[in-house]
Design an enzyme around this catalytic site. Structure first.
Site, mmCIF file in Angstrom:
data_model
loop_
_atom_site.group_PDB
_atom_site.id
_atom_site.type_symbol
_atom_site.label_atom_id
_atom_site.label_comp_id
_atom_site.label_asym_id
_atom_site.label_seq_id
_atom_site.Cartn_x
_atom_site.Cartn_y
_atom_site.Cartn_z
ATOM 1 C CG HIS A 572 -1.826 1.177 1.301
ATOM 2 N ND1 HIS A 572 -2.306 1.654 2.504
ATOM 3 C CD2 HIS A 572 -2.301 2.028 0.369
ATOM 4 C CE1 HIS A 572 -3.050 2.718 2.287
ATOM 5 N NE2 HIS A 572 -3.057 2.976 1.001
ATOM 6 C CG HIS A 577 0.242 6.213 -0.496
ATOM 7 N ND1 HIS A 577 -0.468 7.334 -0.136
ATOM 8 C CD2 HIS A 577 -0.625 5.173 -0.380
ATOM 9 C CE1 HIS A 577 -1.698 7.007 0.191
ATOM 10 N NE2 HIS A 577 -1.821 5.689 0.047
ATOM 11 C CG HIS A 764 -4.436 3.889 -3.638
ATOM 12 N ND1 HIS A 764 -5.617 4.548 -3.358
ATOM 13 C CD2 HIS A 764 -3.685 3.994 -2.516
ATOM 14 C CE1 HIS A 764 -5.571 5.031 -2.123
ATOM 15 N NE2 HIS A 764 -4.416 4.709 -1.592
ATOM 16 C CG ASN A 768 -6.989 3.173 0.836
ATOM 17 O OD1 ASN A 768 -6.190 3.376 1.746
ATOM 18 N ND2 ASN A 768 -8.136 3.838 0.738
ATOM 19 C CB ILE A 913 -7.920 8.530 1.074
ATOM 20 C CG1 ILE A 913 -8.192 8.570 2.579
ATOM 21 C CG2 ILE A 913 -8.142 7.152 0.502
ATOM 22 C CD1 ILE A 913 -8.233 9.935 3.175
#
Length: 913
Positions: A572, A577, A764, A768, A913
């Site tokens: 993740h 990110h 993602h 997530n 997010i």
């Protein structure tokens, strides 16, 4: 004058431009950058067909009328409609400044705009410009209670002005404002659109003019003469000079290492090594330029909440997103405040006493669970906070929503088939691999970490293979593994030395049943060799009696905890990110806003820099949420960096390449996506390939529009600079690796862009938005374990036999750790109301001035809607046992759309997010 206005106001079928002597020239060069406002070229084989763009009635212009154009350029007026987005809520200072701006606007401190032509004035050798125009009616409209306000500006231009390609804006007010778009009407070409979506700062803070370009895409080599200097200047301003502390109002994109996670000034226990550099390789992050700490000149000083971290102004959350995020954060604050109070009041409150204690968090909430009444809340010094959260939670203050994993079967998490199902359809479906060699072999250095040999033996698994030998099962692709041995083992001594943290390095072997489901058949639990070599590795197999049933459950729970750590720190955080941030920074620094590739990537970069900055402030920092809630504790980010160094490869981050790397698929040109899945009912992969192919086809169409051959790719200096900087600066520590894809052909570019868009959108989302639905019930995948599994002869073995449930619950996170984690993943799993999902974009009809591309995007959107229906159909197919059946959750994490909130579905365009 009237005649000139009449001519300039007409819509022309073919492109007409007024040259310096005011004679009309009809251009027959129809390429994408010249023709969009008049005709739309459609390439068919070796000829160009022109498709007219409908813009309403077309005025006919006779030859006599054209000849009647006066030799001398005449002036005429055009109108600009400027759309400004207003804040819904203002603090007192903002309200005062707004009224002050309304007052001073009347006396000449205005918002001033100026149109810039795509053409050069032959006399001045500078771009042709309009007069300066001001926004009208600012003061009269200052109190309008609407989300958007349209203002008018009137420009005077000469008849030989040409086509407007840019507009400059000077904000002479005190307060910044958000400019959404500008539309210029009155030119022969029809309306000219400027999608701005940017904060315009006051000239007192940023004296220079802001430049916005029209929606017409231009490659660098094809930039009109009038825009070349502005294009270069805009990029130069965005790069900055790499010096000084960044102000929140700045729009400067630059690189730095992760040297702000620790806080050595607070004490050496809060010091953390810098990530990035030869010693600990890591991707780069956005530079803030803060001064160093007092105790370590190599560490950047920290800004703690509620002080805001710098990201370029346009990267900050918009108001609705900020409100959603803040409400979740405040709710989390109270969720954690009360357990902290009770932990201090009662020493017996640290552990869950039974599963009913966990269930009561959803049915009763923390108030009743902890024996507290509403009056206590009123006594807390947080009345505004409480009031705000009460309104947003509609009376369910401090009550957790029931996680989706409990929605169909409260005991699903205990079952072996659900344990196997989550390996391919849960929140972390990207670590499962086909087992090709048995027993599995470690790649760690045996000089440091001991024998590479596994403790797994044929006798452990042969009884679970439906009569097959181990070799037959391998040959028929029936054995799969989730292997966390090599990533955990180097850190285990340090992790297990931490107070209240215990972990193994696990391997789990699965058998693929005739129903297409995965059955766990053996779990290997490894500890570092330390003289007790006989006990450093043990194998647990499916239970034979009550005692081994609890042993098996504890072993699965340790696997789930390993899984939760790798999921969060590697798959993740690192792979979506952190690894995306360098590509985003380089895009803003090297690709002009008018570059077609920037326009393509733009929605896939939204909010990511802000999200990552908030993570550095509160999640991945020393003593932050991740360290507090996950077993590796203070070594969390070092584990993430080890994965970057040893496992991360950009060329294998695309879905097909990743599936092949893990042995979950093999190339097969007869299949729709060129791959054959070896586990046919692999929901993540099956749905993911639909979205991957849709993205790839859209990107291929888009790239083909602007790059007909490799020469165009190689000669595009902005494109090459973007990719080179992403690697050589953004991923500097791995820049010499030979696996980086080259960027020399349209196929290369299509592959690179598809991978980036996949990672920031679907990958993602898959990793997530299931965090709370699956992880909100702590026993299903605890982020932290506090006890190892006792063996006969251990002092705790008798306690385990006497009350295995109590031992199991005491192995899980404490009440405080659990509720803190639940509050955080609840926020992380939440879609905000302004979410932009794949197949959507802001201003969908005008984001590009290339009508052919806009039309192709609508085709992409239609394909995404078709995929959504196909996913819904699959979830109702009883043959697909991993997504349909009694107590089985449907797999919706890659269903493209979603309502706001925690929905366990929805694919936003970006890491938002």
């Amino acid at each position: 004058m009237a005649l000139s206005k009449e001519i300039m106001g007409c819509s022309l079928i073919e492109r007409s431009l007024f040259n310096s002597s005011s004679k009309v020239l009809v251009s027959h060069r129809f390429n994408y950058k010249q023709s969009q406002f008049w005709v739309n070229p459609v390439l068919k084989k070796n000829r160009v067909e022109l498709r007219k763009i409908r813009r309403g009635p077309v005025a006919a212009i006779s030859e006599d009328l054209v000849r009647a154009v006066p030799e001398k350029a005449v002036k005429f007026k055009v109108r600009g409609v400027v759309t400004v987005r207003k804040k819904n809520k203002e603090d007192l200072k903002e309200t005062i400044v707004k009224h002050l701006d309304a007052l001073t606007d009347k006396i000449g401190r205005n918002v001033v705009l100026e149109l810039i032509s795509t053409e050069i004035d032959p006399k001045t050798k500078a771009p042709k410009k309009s007069n300066q125009a001001v926004l009208k009616d600012w003061s009269e409209k200052s109190n309008l209670k609407t989300e958007r306000v349209n203002y008018i500006a009137e420009f005077t231009v000469e008849s030989n002005f040409g086509v407007p390609g840019a507009i400059t804006v000077s904000n002479r007010h005190q307060k910044e404002f958000f400019m959404e778009s500008i539309t210029i009407e009155g030119f022969a070409c029809g309306p000219v659109h400027f999608p701005c979506n940017s904060w315009v700062q006051s000239t007192k803070d940023h004296p220079g003019k802001r430049t916005f370009f029209s929606n017409q895409p231009y490659l660098p080599s094809e930039t009109p003469a009038g825009l070349r200097t502005l294009r270069e200047k805009e990029l130069k301003d965005l790069r900055g000079d790499g010096q000084g502390v960044r102000k929140l109002s700045d729009r400067v994109y630059d690189f730095d290492i992760y040297n702000d996670l620790g806080n050595p000034d607070k004490g050496m226990e809060f010091a953390r090594p810098s990530l990035g550099g030869e010693k600990i390789p890591y991707p780069r992050r956005c530079r803030t330029g803060r001064i160093p700490t007092d105790t370590d000149l190599h560490s950047e000083s920290r800004l703690e909440k509620p002080l805001p971290m710098y990201v370029p102004r346009d990267e900050q959350f918009e108001e609705s997103k900020q409100n959603t995020f803040s409400a979740g954060r405040l709710k989390g604050l109270l969720h954690n405040l009360l357990p902290s109070l009770m932990a201090n009041i009662s020493a017996n409150n640290h552990d869950f006493k039974g599963f009913s204690d966990i269930d009561s968090l959803y049915s009763e909430g923390l108030l009743l669970k902890l024996g507290l009444q509403d009056e206590l809340l009123k006594k807390l010094p947080l009345p505004k906070v409480v009031d705000k959260i009460t309104k947003t939670t509609q009376g369910d203050l401090l009550k957790y929503n029931t996680p989706k994993i409990l929605s169909k079967d409260r005991f699903a998490w205990i079952r072996d088939d659900e344990f196997g199902r989550q390996a391919i359809a849960g929140v972390n479906p990207v670590n499962i691999e086909r087992l090709t060699v048995f027993p599995p072999v470690s790649k760690l250095d045996p000089e440091i970490y001991g024998s590479q040999e596994s403790a797994l033996k044929e006798e452990h698994i042969v009884g679970h293979l439906n009569g097959m030998t181990v070799q037959q099962a391998l040959d028929e692709n029936k054995l799969y593994i989730v292997d966390y041995h090599d990533i955990y083992l180097p850190f285990l001594d340090r992790i297990n030395a931490l107070d209240g943290r215990k972990s193994y390095a696990t391997r789990t072997v699965f058998f693929l049943t005739s129903l297409g489901t995965l059955k766990p058949i053996a779990i290997e639990l490894s500890l570092p060799p330390n003289g007790h070599t006989s006990r450093s590795k043990r194998v647990v197999t499916p239970p034979a009696d009550a005692t081994t049933s609890w042993m098996w459950q504890l072993a699965k729970t340790h696997v789930c905890s390993n899984d939760a750590g790798v999921h969060q720190l590697v798959n993740h955080w690192l792979r979506t990110h952190a690894s995306s941030e360098p590509f985003i920074l380089a895009a803003h620094r090297q690709l002009s806003a008018m570059h077609p590739i920037f326009k393509l990537l733009d929605p896939h970069m939204r909010y990511t820099l802000e999200v990552n900055a908030l993570a550095r402030q509160n999640l991945i920092n020393a003593d932050g949420v991740i360290e507090s809630c996950f077993t590796p504790g203070r070594y969390c980010m070092e584990m993430s960096a080890a994965a970057y160094k040893n496992f991360w490869r950009f060329d294998l981050e695309g879905l097909p390449a990743d599936l092949i790397r893990r042995g979950m698929a093999v190339p097969d040109p007869t299949q729709p996506h060129g791959l054959k899945l070896l586990v046919e009912d692999y929901p993540y992969a099956a749905d993911g390939l639909l979205i991957w192919s849709a993205i790839q086809n859209w990107v291929r169409t888009y790239v083909g529009r602007y790059y007909p051959d490799s020469a165009q790719i190689c000669n595009d200096r902005e494109l090459q600079a973007w990719y080179a900087e992403s690697i050589n600066v953004g991923h500097a520590d791995l820049r010499h690796e030979d696996w980086w894809p080259t960027l020399a052909t349209p196929d290369d570019l299509t592959s690179i862009l598809t991978t980036i868009i996949w990672l920031t959108s679907a990958q993602h989302a898959a990793l997530n938005f299931g965090q709370y639905p699956y992880g909100g019930y702590i026993p299903n995948r605890p982020p932290l374990m506090r006890r190892l599994i006792p063996e006969e002869g251990d002092p705790e073995y008798a306690n385990f036999l006497a009350d295995p449930q109590k031992y199991f619950l005491s192995s899980l996170p404490s009440l405080l750790q659990a509720t803190k984690f639940m509050a955080v993943v609840d926020s992380l799993s939440t879609h905000s109301p302004d979410e932009e999902y794949i197949g959507e974009r802001q201003q969908p009809s005008i984001w590009s001035g290339d009508a052919e591309v806009v039309e192709a995007f609508y085709g992409f959107s239609a394909e995404i809607r078709r995929i959504e229906k196909e996913i819904e159909k699959r979830n109702g197919d009883a043959r697909l046992r991993n997504r349909c059946g009694a107590g089985v959750l449907p797999y919706e994490l890659l269903a493209p759309s979603s309502e706001p909130g925690v929905t366990c579905r929805g694919v936003p365009n970006s890491v938002s997010i």
